[in-house]
Design a protein around this motif. Structure first.
Motif, mmCIF file in Angstrom:
data_model
loop_
_atom_site.group_PDB
_atom_site.id
_atom_site.type_symbol
_atom_site.label_atom_id
_atom_site.label_comp_id
_atom_site.label_asym_id
_atom_site.label_seq_id
_atom_site.Cartn_x
_atom_site.Cartn_y
_atom_site.Cartn_z
ATOM 1 N N ALA A 147 48.031 -36.336 -12.871
ATOM 2 C CA ALA A 147 47.734 -37.517 -13.599
ATOM 3 C C ALA A 147 48.074 -37.391 -15.121
ATOM 4 C CB ALA A 147 46.097 -37.740 -13.489
ATOM 5 N N PRO A 148 49.508 -37.323 -15.233
ATOM 6 C CA PRO A 148 50.035 -37.131 -16.534
ATOM 7 C C PRO A 148 49.898 -38.435 -17.460
ATOM 8 C CG PRO A 148 51.987 -37.359 -15.004
ATOM 9 C CD PRO A 148 50.489 -37.332 -14.321
ATOM 10 N N PRO A 149 49.675 -38.153 -18.616
ATOM 11 C CA PRO A 149 49.699 -39.445 -19.486
ATOM 12 C C PRO A 149 51.240 -39.821 -19.670
ATOM 13 C CG PRO A 149 49.691 -37.341 -20.952
ATOM 14 C CD PRO A 149 49.678 -36.901 -19.463
ATOM 15 N N ILE A 150 51.368 -41.080 -20.077
ATOM 16 C CA ILE A 150 52.545 -41.751 -20.377
ATOM 17 C C ILE A 150 53.485 -40.873 -21.419
ATOM 18 C CG2 ILE A 150 53.994 -43.771 -21.119
ATOM 19 C CD1 ILE A 150 51.246 -45.430 -19.949
ATOM 20 N N LYS A 151 52.802 -40.514 -22.464
ATOM 21 C CA LYS A 151 53.563 -39.904 -23.593
ATOM 22 C C LYS A 151 52.828 -38.519 -23.514
ATOM 23 C CE LYS A 151 53.841 -40.732 -28.657
ATOM 24 N NZ LYS A 151 53.229 -41.835 -29.344
ATOM 25 N N GLU A 152 53.830 -37.541 -23.533
ATOM 26 C CA GLU A 152 53.312 -36.200 -23.629
ATOM 27 C C GLU A 152 52.345 -35.733 -24.608
ATOM 28 O OE1 GLU A 152 56.202 -33.372 -22.607
ATOM 29 O OE2 GLU A 152 54.979 -31.765 -23.306
ATOM 30 N N GLY A 153 51.181 -34.973 -24.345
ATOM 31 C CA GLY A 153 50.375 -34.809 -25.507
ATOM 32 C C GLY A 153 49.317 -35.823 -26.016
ATOM 33 N N HIS A 154 49.546 -37.075 -25.665
ATOM 34 C CA HIS A 154 48.939 -38.225 -26.173
ATOM 35 C C HIS A 154 48.224 -39.110 -25.341
ATOM 36 C CE1 HIS A 154 50.410 -37.556 -30.406
ATOM 37 N NE2 HIS A 154 51.375 -37.149 -29.533
ATOM 38 N N CYS A 155 47.038 -39.546 -25.643
ATOM 39 C CA CYS A 155 46.281 -40.510 -24.624
ATOM 40 C C CYS A 155 47.064 -41.815 -24.431
ATOM 41 C CB CYS A 155 44.724 -40.524 -25.277
ATOM 42 S SG CYS A 155 43.673 -41.479 -24.587
ATOM 43 N N GLU A 159 45.958 -43.128 -27.975
ATOM 44 C CA GLU A 159 46.722 -42.236 -28.671
ATOM 45 C C GLU A 159 46.330 -40.891 -29.455
ATOM 46 O OE1 GLU A 159 50.478 -43.166 -30.088
ATOM 47 O OE2 GLU A 159 50.073 -44.313 -28.270
ATOM 48 N N GLY A 160 45.005 -40.674 -28.975
ATOM 49 C CA GLY A 160 44.315 -39.325 -29.332
ATOM 50 C C GLY A 160 45.140 -38.377 -28.901
ATOM 51 N N GLU A 161 44.943 -36.966 -29.554
ATOM 52 C CA GLU A 161 45.449 -35.860 -29.148
ATOM 53 C C GLU A 161 44.920 -35.491 -27.869
ATOM 54 O OE1 GLU A 161 46.204 -31.141 -30.617
ATOM 55 O OE2 GLU A 161 45.258 -32.712 -32.037
ATOM 56 N N LEU A 162 45.899 -34.684 -26.834
ATOM 57 C CA LEU A 162 45.230 -34.132 -25.335
ATOM 58 C C LEU A 162 44.898 -32.692 -25.578
ATOM 59 C CD1 LEU A 162 46.988 -36.188 -23.243
ATOM 60 C CD2 LEU A 162 44.932 -36.713 -24.205
ATOM 61 N N ILE A 163 43.787 -32.109 -25.341
ATOM 62 C CA ILE A 163 43.674 -30.803 -25.746
ATOM 63 C C ILE A 163 43.142 -30.211 -24.303
ATOM 64 C CG2 ILE A 163 43.176 -30.785 -28.044
ATOM 65 C CD1 ILE A 163 40.447 -30.524 -27.310
ATOM 66 N N LEU A 164 43.140 -28.897 -24.247
ATOM 67 C CA LEU A 164 42.565 -28.036 -23.092
ATOM 68 C C LEU A 164 41.186 -27.836 -23.473
ATOM 69 C CD1 LEU A 164 43.106 -26.424 -20.454
ATOM 70 C CD2 LEU A 164 43.631 -24.482 -21.738
ATOM 71 N N ARG A 165 40.262 -28.047 -22.506
ATOM 72 C CA ARG A 165 38.763 -27.728 -23.013
ATOM 73 C C ARG A 165 38.333 -26.324 -23.220
ATOM 74 N NH1 ARG A 165 34.970 -31.171 -18.789
ATOM 75 N NH2 ARG A 165 33.825 -29.291 -18.518
ATOM 76 N N ASP A 166 37.455 -25.963 -24.086
ATOM 77 C CA ASP A 166 37.227 -24.464 -24.463
ATOM 78 C C ASP A 166 36.588 -23.893 -22.929
ATOM 79 O OD1 ASP A 166 37.686 -24.843 -27.086
ATOM 80 O OD2 ASP A 166 35.379 -25.113 -27.696
ATOM 81 N N ASP A 167 35.818 -24.785 -22.263
ATOM 82 C CA ASP A 167 35.543 -23.620 -21.203
ATOM 83 C C ASP A 167 36.312 -23.903 -19.747
ATOM 84 O OD1 ASP A 167 34.978 -26.511 -20.564
ATOM 85 O OD2 ASP A 167 32.899 -26.342 -19.926
ATOM 86 N N ASP A 168 37.569 -24.311 -20.088
ATOM 87 C CA ASP A 168 38.493 -24.382 -18.892
ATOM 88 C C ASP A 168 39.202 -23.175 -18.731
ATOM 89 O OD1 ASP A 168 37.666 -26.698 -17.700
ATOM 90 O OD2 ASP A 168 39.163 -27.937 -18.413
#
Ligand code: AP5
Ligand code: MG
Ligand code: ZN
Length: 219
Positions: A147-155, A159-168
């Motif tokens: 389920a990739p975002p349209i623009k890599e790294g952004h919502c 437009e927010g930044e996409l991050i890996l959750r701490d517990d992942d």
């Protein structure tokens, strides 16, 4: 009350797709999506006293104590926006939490309508988690592959930044899975006995899983 009974619980392992499906249900049926994990993460981000209490448990992949969760949800479902129903995502997660909810609803002459178990074998879970990215702005969830975002790294939404959750991280995911098996899986039997359990195959595509859920809710 709305025409349809819409008090819904999402059950399933970490990464099964509870949040993904709960968001779609909330959108389609105009009911609130209540995720205890999202509530805790927002509290951690805002440095609230509740956030400080729950952070250690979450980082370890452990459940936070029942007493920090149950009242919070019982109060939340009492709010005006819940009159036509709601979808609970990540709660209940233990038998005592389920009983706290059931007692609170009983007192109002209500009960849960459906507990939907999104079934995904453990073997698929680690891959799901390592590819998940969450928006730090609005909490929307993506997957690098599925389920990739349209623009890599952004919502896509804010437009927010996409991050890996701490517990992942892989080792924490393993811990969360074992906690799920020990403490949360008993709820499947609990809701089966209550006649509320519905099972969907969570290994299908996101839209196929959602179609199966919509069929259940509209049956
Ligand atoms: P919480 O935030 O609830 O995490 P969780 O249950 O571990 O579940 P996840 O959010 O990780 O997975 P999900 O099922 O929502 O999957 P998603 O849709 O994101 O809880 C976190 C922590 O908070 C707990 O460990 C605990 O410490 C604490 N906590 C929370 N509630 C608590 C409670 N009631 N009691 C005690 N402690 C509590 O999907 C995962 C990924 O897969 C995404 O990238 C998504 O895009 C992708 N994906 C989804 N569906 C599909 C599909 N069909 N095919 C391919 N990819 C898919
Ligand atoms: Mg989730
Ligand atoms: Zn966003």
């Amino acid at each position: 009350m709305g025409e349809r009974a819409m008090k819904i619980i999402m059950l399933g392992a970490p990464g099964a797709g509870k949040g993904t499906q709960a968001k779609k249900i909330a959108e389609k049926y105009s009911i609130p999506h209540i995720s205890t994990g999202d509530i805790f993460r927002a509290n951690i981000k805002e440095n609230t006293p509740l956030g400080a209490k729950v952070k250690g448990y979450m980082d370890e992949g452990l459940l936070v104590p029942d007493e920090l969760v149950a009242d919070l949800v019982v109060d939340r479902v009492d709010k005006d926006d819940c009159v036509n129903g709601y979808v609970l995502d990540g709660f209940p997660r233990t038998i005592p939490q389920a009983e706290a909810l059931s007692n609170a609803l009983d007192n109002k002459g209500q009960s849960i309508d459906f507990a939907i178990d999104v079934e995904v074998p453990d073997g698929n879970i680690v891959k799901r988690m390592s590819g998940r990215r969450a928006c730090i702005g609005c909490g929307a969830t993506y997957h690098l592959e599925f389920a990739p975002p349209i623009k890599e790294g952004h919502c896509d939404k804010c437009e927010g930044e996409l991050i890996l959750r701490d517990d992942d991280k892989a080792e924490t995911v393993m811990k969360r899975l074992s906690v799920y098996h020990e403490q949360t899986m008993p709820l499947i039997e609990y809701y089966k006995k209550a006649g509320k359990l519905r099972i969907v195959d969570g290994t299908l595509d996101i839209d196929e899983v959602f179609n199966a859920i919509a069929e259940i809710l509209e049956a």
